[in-house]
Write an enzyme that holds these catalytic residues in place. Structure first.
Site, short mmCIF file in Angstrom:
data_model
loop_
_atom_site.label_atom_id
_atom_site.label_comp_id
_atom_site.label_asym_id
_atom_site.label_seq_id
_atom_site.Cartn_x
_atom_site.Cartn_y
_atom_site.Cartn_z
N SER A 227 -64.18 17.19 39.48
CA SER A 227 -62.90 16.50 39.26
C SER A 227 -62.40 15.80 40.53
O SER A 227 -62.72 16.20 41.64
CB SER A 227 -61.83 17.49 38.82
OG SER A 227 -62.25 18.19 37.68
N1 SAH Z 1 -64.44 22.75 37.92
C1 SAH Z 1 -65.63 21.92 37.96
C2 SAH Z 1 -65.57 20.87 36.89
C3 SAH Z 1 -66.90 20.69 36.25
S1 SAH Z 1 -66.92 19.67 34.80
C4 SAH Z 1 -65.86 21.36 39.34
O1 SAH Z 1 -64.95 21.46 40.19
O2 SAH Z 1 -66.94 20.87 39.61
C5 SAH Z 1 -66.73 20.87 33.51
C6 SAH Z 1 -67.75 21.94 33.42
O3 SAH Z 1 -67.44 22.71 32.26
C7 SAH Z 1 -69.18 21.49 33.25
O4 SAH Z 1 -69.97 22.05 34.25
C8 SAH Z 1 -69.59 21.99 31.87
O5 SAH Z 1 -70.93 22.38 31.76
C9 SAH Z 1 -68.65 23.18 31.71
N2 SAH Z 1 -68.43 23.63 30.34
C10 SAH Z 1 -68.22 22.89 29.23
N3 SAH Z 1 -68.04 23.71 28.15
C11 SAH Z 1 -68.12 24.98 28.61
C12 SAH Z 1 -68.01 26.27 28.00
N4 SAH Z 1 -67.78 26.43 26.70
N5 SAH Z 1 -68.16 27.36 28.78
C13 SAH Z 1 -68.41 27.24 30.11
N6 SAH Z 1 -68.52 26.06 30.74
C14 SAH Z 1 -68.37 24.94 30.01
#
Ligand code: SAH
Length: 204
Positions: free
Chosen positions: A52
């Site tokens: 993000s």
């Molecule tokens: N907080 C992260 C944002 C990553 S983007 C950062 O700072 O980099 C969102 C993430 O959520 C992705 O890695 C994706 O694989 C994960 N995601 C999506 N659905 C999910 C679920 N049901 N359970 C766990 N992770 C999930």
């Protein structure tokens, strides 16, 4: 980054600003992107996912109002950057990621940086993490079609959750406060996250 993108946009919590100054954001992205790591935008982290924008990380973190003694659940570890910020500001962070390669990389970086108060597991985070519930604060870092019911159940009373809710193109950052057995909902600002995929999220 902190002065021009975060403090300038109204983030006031000194502990949040300090954590954002401290955590080396470039270590959470591919080396080819290091020169862009402190820019005012999200960046790709592989597998079609993104880290993000710094301001959004700060905003979501500030809304949790962490003082240092909380147990925090994060759904969507991704790069692990948000996890590190939460680990700086709370007692213990539990983070769930559904994509193995991302989890592996995040774990390596967080270990290297010496975060001992972080536990990560591979799973569908829309189910929360029942073994360690309840949580004083919950942060969902992927866009949900609705607030996942298990997360509401695993939120402490009192407790605070932030979660982007909307369709797959845009969501509204939503803050849910649990107090005296009741839920209070507040909408914060428009955001765009990748999809929260799971039983209580998007199906694909
Ligand atoms: N907080 C992260 C944002 C990553 S983007 C950062 O700072 O980099 C969102 C993430 O959520 C992705 O890695 C994706 O694989 C994960 N995601 C999506 N659905 C999910 C679920 N049901 N359970 C766990 N992770 C999930």
């Amino acid at each position: 980054m902190v002065d021009s993108q975060i403090a300038a946009r109204g983030i006031r919590d000194k502990r949040v600003l300090e954590a954002m100054r401290k955590v080396p954001r470039h270590l959470f992205v591919d080396e080819a992107l290091w020169d862009q790591a402190y820019g005012d935008f999200p960046l790709p982290i592989g597998e079609g996912q993104t880290i993000s924008q710094p301001y959004i990380v700060a905003r979501m973190t500030e809304e949790l109002g962490l003082k240092g003694d909380e147990r925090v659940l994060e759904i969507g570890t991704g790069s692990g950057y948000q996890t590190a910020i939460l680990a700086e500001l709370s007692k213990q962070v539990f983070s769930v990621e559904r994509i193995p390669s991302l989890l592996q990389r995040a774990r390596t970086v967080l270990d290297k940086l010496g975060y001992r108060n972080v536990m990560i597991k591979l799973d569908d985070g829309t189910w929360g993490w029942k073994d360690y519930a309840p949580f004083d604060a919950i942060m969902v870092t992927a866009g949900a079609p609705v607030v996942p019911e298990p997360l509401l159940e695993q939120l402490s009373d009192p407790g605070i959750m932030v979660v982007p809710v909307g369709d797959e193109y845009s969501q509204v950052l939503t803050k849910i406060i649990k107090r005296d057995g009741k839920l209070f909902t507040e909408t914060l600002e428009g955001v765009r996250f990748v999809k929260l995929i799971g039983d209580h999220g998007w199906r694909v």
